[in-house]
Design an enzyme around this catalytic site. Structure first.
Site, PDB file in Angstrom:
ATOM      1  N   ASP A  87      -2.168   4.133 -23.023  1.00  0.00           N
ATOM      2  CA  ASP A  87      -1.991   4.021 -24.471  1.00  0.00           C
ATOM      3  C   ASP A  87      -0.515   4.111 -24.884  1.00  0.00           C
ATOM      4  O   ASP A  87       0.351   4.429 -24.077  1.00  0.00           O
ATOM      5  CB  ASP A  87      -2.832   5.091 -25.204  1.00  0.00           C
ATOM      6  CG  ASP A  87      -2.766   6.466 -24.542  1.00  0.00           C
ATOM      7  OD1 ASP A  87      -1.841   6.697 -23.747  1.00  0.00           O
ATOM      8  OD2 ASP A  87      -3.637   7.299 -24.818  1.00  0.00           O
ATOM      9  N   ASN A 107     -11.539  16.580 -28.740  1.00  0.00           N
ATOM     10  CA  ASN A 107     -12.765  16.003 -29.301  1.00  0.00           C
ATOM     11  C   ASN A 107     -13.449  15.066 -28.297  1.00  0.00           C
ATOM     12  O   ASN A 107     -14.356  14.331 -28.652  1.00  0.00           O
ATOM     13  CB  ASN A 107     -12.467  15.257 -30.616  1.00  0.00           C
ATOM     14  CG  ASN A 107     -11.455  14.133 -30.433  1.00  0.00           C
ATOM     15  OD1 ASN A 107     -11.093  13.780 -29.314  1.00  0.00           O
ATOM     16  ND2 ASN A 107     -11.004  13.564 -31.540  1.00  0.00           N
ATOM     17  N   HIS A 143     -11.869  12.653 -26.535  1.00  0.00           N
ATOM     18  CA  HIS A 143     -11.278  11.319 -26.389  1.00  0.00           C
ATOM     19  C   HIS A 143     -10.638  11.135 -25.016  1.00  0.00           C
ATOM     20  O   HIS A 143     -10.184  12.082 -24.388  1.00  0.00           O
ATOM     21  CB  HIS A 143     -10.325  10.962 -27.543  1.00  0.00           C
ATOM     22  CG  HIS A 143      -9.000  11.628 -27.566  1.00  0.00           C
ATOM     23  ND1 HIS A 143      -8.492  12.230 -28.702  1.00  0.00           N
ATOM     24  CD2 HIS A 143      -8.042  11.780 -26.633  1.00  0.00           C
ATOM     25  CE1 HIS A 143      -7.284  12.706 -28.444  1.00  0.00           C
ATOM     26  NE2 HIS A 143      -6.992  12.451 -27.191  1.00  0.00           N
ATOM     27  N   GLU A 170     -11.250   7.347 -29.621  1.00  0.00           N
ATOM     28  CA  GLU A 170     -11.732   8.474 -30.414  1.00  0.00           C
ATOM     29  C   GLU A 170     -13.252   8.418 -30.576  1.00  0.00           C
ATOM     30  O   GLU A 170     -13.850   7.337 -30.514  1.00  0.00           O
ATOM     31  CB  GLU A 170     -11.092   8.413 -31.817  1.00  0.00           C
ATOM     32  CG  GLU A 170      -9.572   8.565 -31.825  1.00  0.00           C
ATOM     33  CD  GLU A 170      -9.125  10.028 -31.758  1.00  0.00           C
ATOM     34  OE1 GLU A 170      -9.806  10.846 -31.120  1.00  0.00           O
ATOM     35  OE2 GLU A 170      -8.076  10.329 -32.351  1.00  0.00           O
TER      36      GLU A 170
HETATM   37  C1  GLP Z   1      -3.408  12.419 -26.089  1.00  0.00           C
HETATM   38  C2  GLP Z   1      -3.426  11.216 -25.133  1.00  0.00           C
HETATM   39  C3  GLP Z   1      -4.511  11.356 -24.097  1.00  0.00           C
HETATM   40  C4  GLP Z   1      -4.454  12.753 -23.529  1.00  0.00           C
HETATM   41  C5  GLP Z   1      -4.864  13.754 -24.571  1.00  0.00           C
HETATM   42  C6  GLP Z   1      -4.759  15.191 -24.113  1.00  0.00           C
HETATM   43  O1  GLP Z   1      -3.871  12.139 -27.351  1.00  0.00           O
HETATM   44  N1  GLP Z   1      -3.550   9.947 -25.756  1.00  0.00           N
HETATM   45  O2  GLP Z   1      -4.342  10.358 -23.098  1.00  0.00           O
HETATM   46  O3  GLP Z   1      -5.333  12.863 -22.438  1.00  0.00           O
HETATM   47  O4  GLP Z   1      -4.126  13.569 -25.760  1.00  0.00           O
HETATM   48  O5  GLP Z   1      -3.437  15.627 -24.153  1.00  0.00           O
HETATM   49  P1  GLP Z   1      -2.918  16.925 -23.465  1.00  0.00           P
HETATM   50  O6  GLP Z   1      -2.932  16.665 -22.005  1.00  0.00           O
HETATM   51  O7  GLP Z   1      -1.529  17.123 -23.992  1.00  0.00           O
HETATM   52  O8  GLP Z   1      -3.846  18.028 -23.866  1.00  0.00           O
END
Ligand code: GLP
Length: 241
Positions: free
Chosen positions: A67, A135, A137, A142
């Site tokens: 992403d 959540n 995702h 989402e």
């Molecule tokens: C972000 C990214 C995801 C990631 C998630 C968790 O929104 N787009 O790819 O897995 O959040 O992030 P973190 O590893 O900082 O908890």
């Protein structure tokens, strides 16, 4: 589904780095699906350690990231392009032309999604690394009544913007939209490596891995994939039997 729970984050990082190192040695032209966020940073550090010990080369490797925020340039330090350069690409011998992310500045978002999907269809990932949002995702897919198979632009949920605000100077700076690989592309990977850390994700881990498969928890779709490896620290795994 193969599940491993580690006593320390360091052990988890080491294990994941060995998986990547082994794959790249067995298949020097491996295609990697990569992720951002705080979760993979330690894994990238350990992969770079292995690289510095001459245990692997990225010269033949191709990468596709999950992403990117809409509206951030690659030199913006909050863009995922910047993150990947900082944590991995600039530290190993991968040619820039073999690294791919959606272009957050693309003038035509629909064309950008089509461009990225064409690449993904041609080069399915040998392994797709995933973190997990609170959540449920994955990437920026989402929770919703329906999910897109291909790359698309998502309007980020406020809870996701709030969770990611810690990386920005203020909430106002957190983009409202992002490009994300769709769940269809994610599920096409040969192997999926889901990594989750922290007590605050224990309940979503349990729901995603053991609850019903539902588009309201995008990570639950991973239950339908034949080769998923889940790596958790003790805290993230504390609600699992
Ligand atoms: C972000 C990214 C995801 C990631 C998630 C968790 O929104 N787009 O790819 O897995 O959040 O992030 P973190 O590893 O900082 O908890």
């Amino acid at each position: 589904m193969e599940l491993k729970i580690f006593d320390t984050s360091d052990q988890l990082d080491q294990y994941a780095a060995e998986l990547f190192t082994k794959l790249i040695n067995e298949k020097p032209k491996a295609v990697l699906g990569l992720a951002t966020g705080s979760t993979p940073i330690g894994i990238y550090d350990k992969i770079v350690d292995n690289y510095n010990l001459n245990k692997l080369s990225f010269s033949g490797v191709t990468t596709y990231n999950l992403d990117e925020y809409v509206g951030l340039t690659p030199d913006n330090d909050q863009s995922y392009a910047y993150y990947m350069n900082r944590h991995l690409f600039s530290r190993v011998d991968i040619p820039a032309s073999q690294t791919h992310l959606p272009n957050g500045m693309a003038p035509d978002p629909q064309a950008e999604c089509a461009r990225y999907d064409a690449l993904l269809n041609e080069h399915p990932a040998d392994i797709q690394l995933l973190g997990l949002g609170h959540n449920g995702h994955i990437g920026f897919n989402e929770p919703d009544g329906e999910l897109s198979a291909g790359t698309h632009v998502v309007k980020l949920k406020e809870e996701t913007r709030e969770a990611n605000a810690r990386f920005f100077a203020s909430m106002d700076e957190v983009p409202t939209e992002a490009y994300t690989m769709g769940v269809g592309s994610i599920l096409k990977a040969n192997t999926i490596l889901l990594v989750v850390r922290g007590s605050d994700k224990a309940s979503i881990v349990k729901e995603a891995l053991t609850g019903p498969v539902t588009t309201q928890i995008p990570a639950s779709l991973l239950q339908t994939h034949p080769r998923v490896i889940v790596l958790l620290d003790r805290e993230a795994g504390r609600m699992l039997d």
